[in-house]
Write a protein that holds these residues in place. Structure first.
Motif, PDB file in Angstrom:
ATOM      1  N   VAL A 220      36.983  21.305  51.980  1.00 20.42           N
ATOM      2  CA  VAL A 220      37.425  22.563  51.370  1.00 20.42           C
ATOM      3  C   VAL A 220      38.564  22.286  50.392  1.00 20.42           C
ATOM      4  CG1 VAL A 220      38.560  24.751  51.840  1.00 20.42           C
ATOM      5  CG2 VAL A 220      36.634  24.031  53.253  1.00 20.42           C
ATOM      6  N   VAL A 221      39.457  21.354  50.745  1.00 16.93           N
ATOM      7  CA  VAL A 221      40.534  21.003  49.807  1.00 16.93           C
ATOM      8  C   VAL A 221      39.931  20.443  48.518  1.00 16.93           C
ATOM      9  CG1 VAL A 221      42.533  19.532  49.437  1.00 16.93           C
ATOM     10  CG2 VAL A 221      42.155  20.564  51.680  1.00 16.93           C
ATOM     11  N   LEU A 222      38.954  19.552  48.653  1.00 13.43           N
ATOM     12  CA  LEU A 222      38.345  18.973  47.454  1.00 13.43           C
ATOM     13  C   LEU A 222      37.707  20.060  46.586  1.00 13.43           C
ATOM     14  CD1 LEU A 222      36.602  15.790  48.915  1.00 13.43           C
ATOM     15  CD2 LEU A 222      38.861  15.987  47.905  1.00 13.43           C
ATOM     16  N   MET A 223      37.133  21.067  47.237  1.00 16.98           N
ATOM     17  CA  MET A 223      36.431  22.107  46.477  1.00 16.98           C
ATOM     18  C   MET A 223      37.362  22.889  45.560  1.00 16.98           C
ATOM     19  SD  MET A 223      33.721  23.637  49.204  1.00 16.98           S
ATOM     20  CE  MET A 223      32.955  24.828  48.116  1.00 16.98           C
ATOM     21  N   PHE A 224      38.688  22.882  45.877  1.00 18.31           N
ATOM     22  CA  PHE A 224      39.623  23.585  45.004  1.00 18.31           C
ATOM     23  C   PHE A 224      39.733  22.912  43.633  1.00 18.31           C
ATOM     24  CE2 PHE A 224      41.593  25.239  49.011  1.00 18.31           C
ATOM     25  CZ  PHE A 224      41.375  26.568  48.724  1.00 18.31           C
ATOM     26  N   TYR A 225      39.387  21.623  43.576  1.00 15.04           N
ATOM     27  CA  TYR A 225      39.596  20.888  42.330  1.00 15.04           C
ATOM     28  C   TYR A 225      38.319  20.420  41.653  1.00 15.04           C
ATOM     29  CZ  TYR A 225      44.355  20.719  43.982  1.00 15.04           C
ATOM     30  OH  TYR A 225      45.595  21.079  44.420  1.00 15.04           O
ATOM     31  N   TYR A 226      37.216  20.453  42.386  1.00 13.13           N
ATOM     32  CA  TYR A 226      35.996  19.820  41.898  1.00 13.13           C
ATOM     33  C   TYR A 226      35.044  20.835  41.275  1.00 13.13           C
ATOM     34  CZ  TYR A 226      31.557  17.381  41.944  1.00 13.13           C
ATOM     35  OH  TYR A 226      30.364  16.832  41.579  1.00 13.13           O
ATOM     36  N   ARG A 227      34.520  20.504  40.099  1.00 11.95           N
ATOM     37  CA  ARG A 227      33.516  21.362  39.464  1.00 11.95           C
ATOM     38  C   ARG A 227      32.201  20.596  39.327  1.00 11.95           C
ATOM     39  NH1 ARG A 227      37.277  22.567  34.444  1.00 11.95           N
ATOM     40  NH2 ARG A 227      37.947  20.491  35.112  1.00 11.95           N
ATOM     41  N   PRO A 228      31.105  21.147  39.814  1.00 13.71           N
ATOM     42  CA  PRO A 228      29.833  20.417  39.824  1.00 13.71           C
ATOM     43  C   PRO A 228      29.133  20.478  38.470  1.00 13.71           C
ATOM     44  CG  PRO A 228      29.510  22.545  40.815  1.00 13.71           C
ATOM     45  CD  PRO A 228      30.961  22.478  40.445  1.00 13.71           C
ATOM     46  N   VAL A 229      29.850  20.100  37.433  1.00  5.14           N
ATOM     47  CA  VAL A 229      29.315  20.167  36.079  1.00  5.14           C
ATOM     48  C   VAL A 229      29.366  18.760  35.508  1.00  5.14           C
ATOM     49  CG1 VAL A 229      29.647  21.164  33.797  1.00  5.14           C
ATOM     50  CG2 VAL A 229      30.213  22.494  35.829  1.00  5.14           C
ATOM     51  N   GLN A 230      28.299  18.368  34.840  1.00  2.00           N
ATOM     52  CA  GLN A 230      28.195  16.992  34.363  1.00  2.00           C
ATOM     53  C   GLN A 230      29.443  16.535  33.606  1.00  2.00           C
ATOM     54  OE1 GLN A 230      24.781  16.363  31.896  1.00  2.00           O
ATOM     55  NE2 GLN A 230      24.343  14.407  32.866  1.00  2.00           N
ATOM     56  N   GLU A 231      29.984  17.393  32.752  1.00  2.00           N
ATOM     57  CA  GLU A 231      31.099  16.965  31.904  1.00  2.00           C
ATOM     58  C   GLU A 231      32.394  16.822  32.707  1.00  2.00           C
ATOM     59  OE1 GLU A 231      29.159  19.594  31.110  1.00  2.00           O
ATOM     60  OE2 GLU A 231      27.952  18.562  29.598  1.00  2.00           O
ATOM     61  N   TYR A 232      32.528  17.556  33.801  1.00  2.00           N
ATOM     62  CA  TYR A 232      33.813  17.607  34.504  1.00  2.00           C
ATOM     63  C   TYR A 232      33.853  16.785  35.792  1.00  2.00           C
ATOM     64  CZ  TYR A 232      34.589  21.767  31.600  1.00  2.00           C
ATOM     65  OH  TYR A 232      34.736  22.640  30.572  1.00  2.00           O
ATOM     66  N   ALA A 233      32.708  16.683  36.472  1.00  2.00           N
ATOM     67  CA  ALA A 233      32.718  16.200  37.849  1.00  2.00           C
ATOM     68  C   ALA A 233      33.501  14.889  38.010  1.00  2.00           C
ATOM     69  CB  ALA A 233      31.282  16.019  38.345  1.00  2.00           C
ATOM     70  N   TYR A 234      33.154  13.905  37.201  1.00  2.00           N
ATOM     71  CA  TYR A 234      33.781  12.591  37.341  1.00  2.00           C
ATOM     72  C   TYR A 234      35.290  12.682  37.154  1.00  2.00           C
ATOM     73  CZ  TYR A 234      34.737   7.650  36.408  1.00  2.00           C
ATOM     74  OH  TYR A 234      35.230   6.376  36.442  1.00  2.00           O
ATOM     75  N   TRP A 235      35.703  13.447  36.129  1.00  2.00           N
ATOM     76  CA  TRP A 235      37.133  13.501  35.817  1.00  2.00           C
ATOM     77  C   TRP A 235      37.882  14.348  36.820  1.00  2.00           C
ATOM     78  CZ3 TRP A 235      37.898   9.553  33.048  1.00  2.00           C
ATOM     79  CH2 TRP A 235      36.877   9.099  32.208  1.00  2.00           C
ATOM     80  N   ASP A 236      37.229  15.316  37.412  1.00  2.00           N
ATOM     81  CA  ASP A 236      37.872  16.077  38.487  1.00  2.00           C
ATOM     82  C   ASP A 236      38.171  15.169  39.675  1.00  2.00           C
ATOM     83  OD1 ASP A 236      37.799  18.330  37.004  1.00  2.00           O
ATOM     84  OD2 ASP A 236      36.105  19.266  38.051  1.00  2.00           O
ATOM     85  N   VAL A 237      37.255  14.258  39.966  1.00  2.00           N
ATOM     86  CA  VAL A 237      37.480  13.343  41.085  1.00  2.00           C
ATOM     87  C   VAL A 237      38.602  12.367  40.740  1.00  2.00           C
ATOM     88  CG1 VAL A 237      36.428  11.589  42.554  1.00  2.00           C
ATOM     89  CG2 VAL A 237      35.110  13.594  41.878  1.00  2.00           C
ATOM     90  N   LYS A 238      38.618  11.900  39.484  1.00  2.00           N
ATOM     91  CA  LYS A 238      39.717  11.027  39.043  1.00  2.00           C
ATOM     92  C   LYS A 238      41.064  11.755  39.162  1.00  2.00           C
ATOM     93  CE  LYS A 238      38.164   7.082  37.231  1.00  2.00           C
ATOM     94  NZ  LYS A 238      38.481   5.812  37.863  1.00  2.00           N
ATOM     95  N   TYR A 239      41.053  13.004  38.762  1.00  2.00           N
ATOM     96  CA  TYR A 239      42.258  13.828  38.829  1.00  2.00           C
ATOM     97  C   TYR A 239      42.737  13.929  40.277  1.00  2.00           C
ATOM     98  CZ  TYR A 239      45.142  18.048  38.299  1.00  2.00           C
ATOM     99  OH  TYR A 239      46.159  18.961  38.322  1.00  2.00           O
ATOM    100  N   LEU A 240      41.772  14.164  41.190  1.00  2.00           N
ATOM    101  CA  LEU A 240      42.104  14.211  42.608  1.00  2.00           C
ATOM    102  C   LEU A 240      42.725  12.902  43.062  1.00  2.00           C
ATOM    103  CD1 LEU A 240      39.047  16.009  44.153  1.00  2.00           C
ATOM    104  CD2 LEU A 240      41.380  16.353  44.926  1.00  2.00           C
ATOM    105  N   ASP A 241      42.153  11.791  42.594  1.00  2.00           N
ATOM    106  CA  ASP A 241      42.609  10.481  43.050  1.00  2.00           C
ATOM    107  C   ASP A 241      43.999  10.146  42.542  1.00  2.00           C
ATOM    108  OD1 ASP A 241      40.718   9.592  44.734  1.00  2.00           O
ATOM    109  OD2 ASP A 241      39.618   8.364  43.298  1.00  2.00           O
ATOM    110  N   PHE A 242      44.335  10.607  41.322  1.00  2.00           N
ATOM    111  CA  PHE A 242      45.568  10.110  40.712  1.00  2.00           C
ATOM    112  C   PHE A 242      46.656  11.164  40.515  1.00  2.00           C
ATOM    113  CE2 PHE A 242      42.396   6.943  39.495  1.00  2.00           C
ATOM    114  CZ  PHE A 242      43.036   5.804  39.960  1.00  2.00           C
ATOM    115  N   ASP A 243      46.297  12.430  40.427  1.00  2.00           N
ATOM    116  CA  ASP A 243      47.304  13.421  40.090  1.00  2.00           C
ATOM    117  C   ASP A 243      47.589  14.451  41.175  1.00  2.00           C
ATOM    118  OD1 ASP A 243      48.314  12.578  37.758  1.00  2.00           O
ATOM    119  OD2 ASP A 243      46.928  13.700  36.478  1.00  2.00           O
ATOM    120  N   VAL A 244      46.568  14.875  41.877  1.00  2.00           N
ATOM    121  CA  VAL A 244      46.779  15.917  42.884  1.00  2.00           C
ATOM    122  C   VAL A 244      47.583  15.338  44.046  1.00  2.00           C
ATOM    123  CG1 VAL A 244      45.626  17.461  44.496  1.00  2.00           C
ATOM    124  CG2 VAL A 244      44.615  17.018  42.261  1.00  2.00           C
ATOM    125  N   PRO A 245      48.680  16.013  44.466  1.00  2.00           N
ATOM    126  CA  PRO A 245      49.429  15.481  45.611  1.00  2.00           C
ATOM    127  C   PRO A 245      48.520  15.364  46.838  1.00  2.00           C
ATOM    128  CG  PRO A 245      50.595  17.301  44.584  1.00  2.00           C
ATOM    129  CD  PRO A 245      49.251  17.243  43.942  1.00  2.00           C
TER     130      PRO A 245
END
Ligand code: HEM
Lengths: 269, 272
Positions: free
Chosen positions: A91-116
């Motif tokens: 559920v926490v991941l769902m706050f940041y992740y968008r299942p769209v081809q253009e965003y998905a990968y970068w949302d996960v990167k964002y989670l890995d490096f920027d989200v506390p």
């Protein structure tokens, strides 16, 4: 730990001598939440389980051998715990992740490096999912080895097999979501197999004869197209976050309820 | 539980000094009530196991990152492309079987096979306790399938497969141009069938006999009481599942020893 020397609880106001802890446990507020006393009496031991909505999944008494690690390996319970971990972190991941081809990968990167603590949530989600696959196999192995699928538990074993399939599907649909090379190719390999489904795949036995084509067969049904692309991502996302968890949760409730209705943890006699 | 044993233990000790320790323990155990309070005994055990698991998961997750490779690129196929590790047993089967079996029929049979276990295993023994002696066949087929055909294949898939799905030792250089000499032939050809139709018939006869003749002859020759009890339907289901499991091993061995590609070929329809 309960204090053995403590006088028996009474619903009346606590006397001056009692510790503040004892006063807390007998306070009206506390008693409004927990409907039983705190001291270690057989009655309270029973109420501790039966008057608690979470714990009363358990019977208030358990057969002696059933509580041993060497009988159950705790594998079923730990599978459930890992499932809960994936639900919470997911559920926490769902706050940041968008299942769209253009965003998905970068949302996960964002989670890995920027989200506390984002990296921790993602790592825990991933590893708990793998752990769940491992523990469900261990659980099945132990249930088999203790012969616990024998009467009267036949049906609960069948429910379990369905849970096994759902767990693997949960893991598999989640595998695609980071949308990296690992994800799309693993899912490509996996879904490619569906092409060869007998009757329903366009490369399977009797498939072409029945009119299956690459655009219209078992595989295109899974991937929402002829290759693993944007529609697949959305389809797997919905399956992963909504559809399969709901079905799996319902079956888990059934599984736990059946354990009790089938007479609790299996055992000799 | 140790503390609940203690008083009874010492009570017995006073009465029967001469009994050996093992017997005394057994006697003490048999006098204990069959059930214990879930709180604290079971809840405590679960709580401890849960804490250990969560602690392990936390440490693991802090130290080891979940995999994340380059962004998806549909034009760049990695070699090898591996399915998630828990499906590698099936991907490994692709070495020996066509995708319709390895990827679809085999997993379906595993699922269905697992589900029918309680309904075809009518042996009342071994219900609720570990025993090998009282259910050797059930244990043997299940453990062989789970350990040798599932777990070992996963280990091979994860650690021993490289480019072209060739076999590499862990840590060995993955030579993308590695060529493995293969002289795969079909079993009917090895048996002397030379025409296409002849090979087809031989292949069908082989597979048909394997699945029906062996169990039937076995049923007729070895008329055992347990067979009657099992009944023809259950016997048929068990032998079909059992011979499918065994058949996977047979095909693997045929591949390793005689480089057999197919046992049965029906061109453009189905190969086994
Ligand atoms: C999401 C997956 C699952 C969860 C959360 C789960 C949970 C549990 C729990 C907590 C128990 C109580 C005893 C124990 O911990 O061993 C249990 C018992 C049982 N499970 Fe599962 N289970 C799952 C999957 C399965 C599978 C895959 C099978 C079999 C194929 C299975 C068959 C059974 C049976 C027959 C029992 C009764 C065992 C006995 O009474 O000794 N379960 N399950």
């Amino acid at each position: 730990m309960p204090d053995a020397k403590k006088p028996p609880e009474s619903p009346s106001a606590p006397s001056k001598k009692e510790s503040s802890l004892a006063r807390l446990f007998t306070s009206p507020a506390w008693r409004s939440i927990f409907r039983h006393g705190y001291e270690d009496s057989p009655r309270n031991r029973v109420l501790q389980v039966s008057a608690n909505v979470w714990l009363h999944l358990h019977p208030s008494k358990t057969r002696r051998h059933g509580i041993r690690y060497r009988h159950t390996w705790c594998a079923g319970g730990l599978t459930f715990l890992l499932y809960l971990v994936t639900v919470v972190t997911g559920v926490v991941l769902m706050f940041y992740y968008r299942p769209v081809q253009e965003y998905a990968y970068w949302d996960v990167k964002y989670l890995d490096f920027d989200v506390p603590f984002g990296f921790l949530m993602r790592n825990m989600h991933r590893w708990a999912a793998h752990g769940m696959v491992l523990f469900i196999w261990l659980h099945m192995l132990r249930v088999f080895m203790t012969g616990s699928y024998k009467p009267p538990r036949e049906f609960n074993w069948v429910v379990g097999v369905n849970l096994l399939v759902l767990t693997l599907l949960l893991s598999f649909t989640g595998y695609l979501l980071p949308w990296d090379q690992l994800a799309i190719w693993a899912v490509t390999v996996g879904t490619n197999m569906a092409r060869a489904t007998p009757l329903l795949g366009h490369q399977g036995p009797f498939g072409p004869q029945l009119g299956m084509t690459a655009r219209y067969d078992a595989r295109s049904f899974l991937t929402a197209g002829t290759l693993v692309g944007a529609p697949t991502l959305l389809r797997f996302y919905v399956l992963h976050c909504i559809f399969i968890p709901i079905i799996a949760s319902i079956l888990m409730i059934l599984h736990f309820w059946r354990i009790r209705k089938d007479g609790g943890i299996s055992g000799p006699l | 539980m140790a503390e609940s044993l203690a008083p009874i233990d010492s009570g017995l000790q006073a009465e029967e000094i001469k009994v050996t320790a093992g017997k005394r323990r057994a006697a003490a155990l048999s006098e204990l009530p069959d059930k214990v309070h879930t709180w604290p005994y079971l809840v405590r055990a679960e709580f401890i196991a849960g804490c250990v698991l969560i602690l392990g998961l936390l440490i693991w997750s802090i130290t080891i990152d979940a995999p994340m490779e380059e962004p998806a690129n549909p034009t760049k196929t990695p070699n090898p492309s591996k399915a998630p590790w828990y499906f590698l047993g099936l991907q490994e089967m692709l070495v020996y079987f066509d995708p319709w079996f390895a990827g679809v029929v085999a997993p379906s049979l595993i699922i269905v096979g697992l589900m029918v276990i309680p309904y075809v295993d009518i042996n009342p023994k071994g219900n609720g306790y570990y025993t090998w002696k009282e259910r050797k066949f059930a244990m043997g087929t299940f453990l062989f399938g789970f350990l040798a055909l599932w777990c070992v294949q996963i280990v091979i898939g994860v650690f021993f497969r490289g480019p072209g799905w060739n076999f590499f030792l862990p840590g060995a250089y993955w030579d993308p141009h590695k060529v493995v000499a293969m002289t795969n032939v079909d079993l009917p050809y090895l048996l002397g069938a030379r025409t296409e139709i002849g090979q087809m018939l031989v292949g069908m006869a082989l597979v048909g006999a394997y699945f029906s003749l062996i169990p039937a002859v076995w049923w007729l020759l070895r008329d055992r009481p347990w067979m009657r009890e099992l009944g023809a339907v259950r016997y048929g289901i068990v032998s079909f599942l059992f011979f499918t499991e065994l058949g996977i091993v047979v095909k693997m061995v045929l591949r390793w020893t005689l480089a057999v590609k197919y046992i049965m070929v029906v061109p453009n329809v189905i190969n086994i």
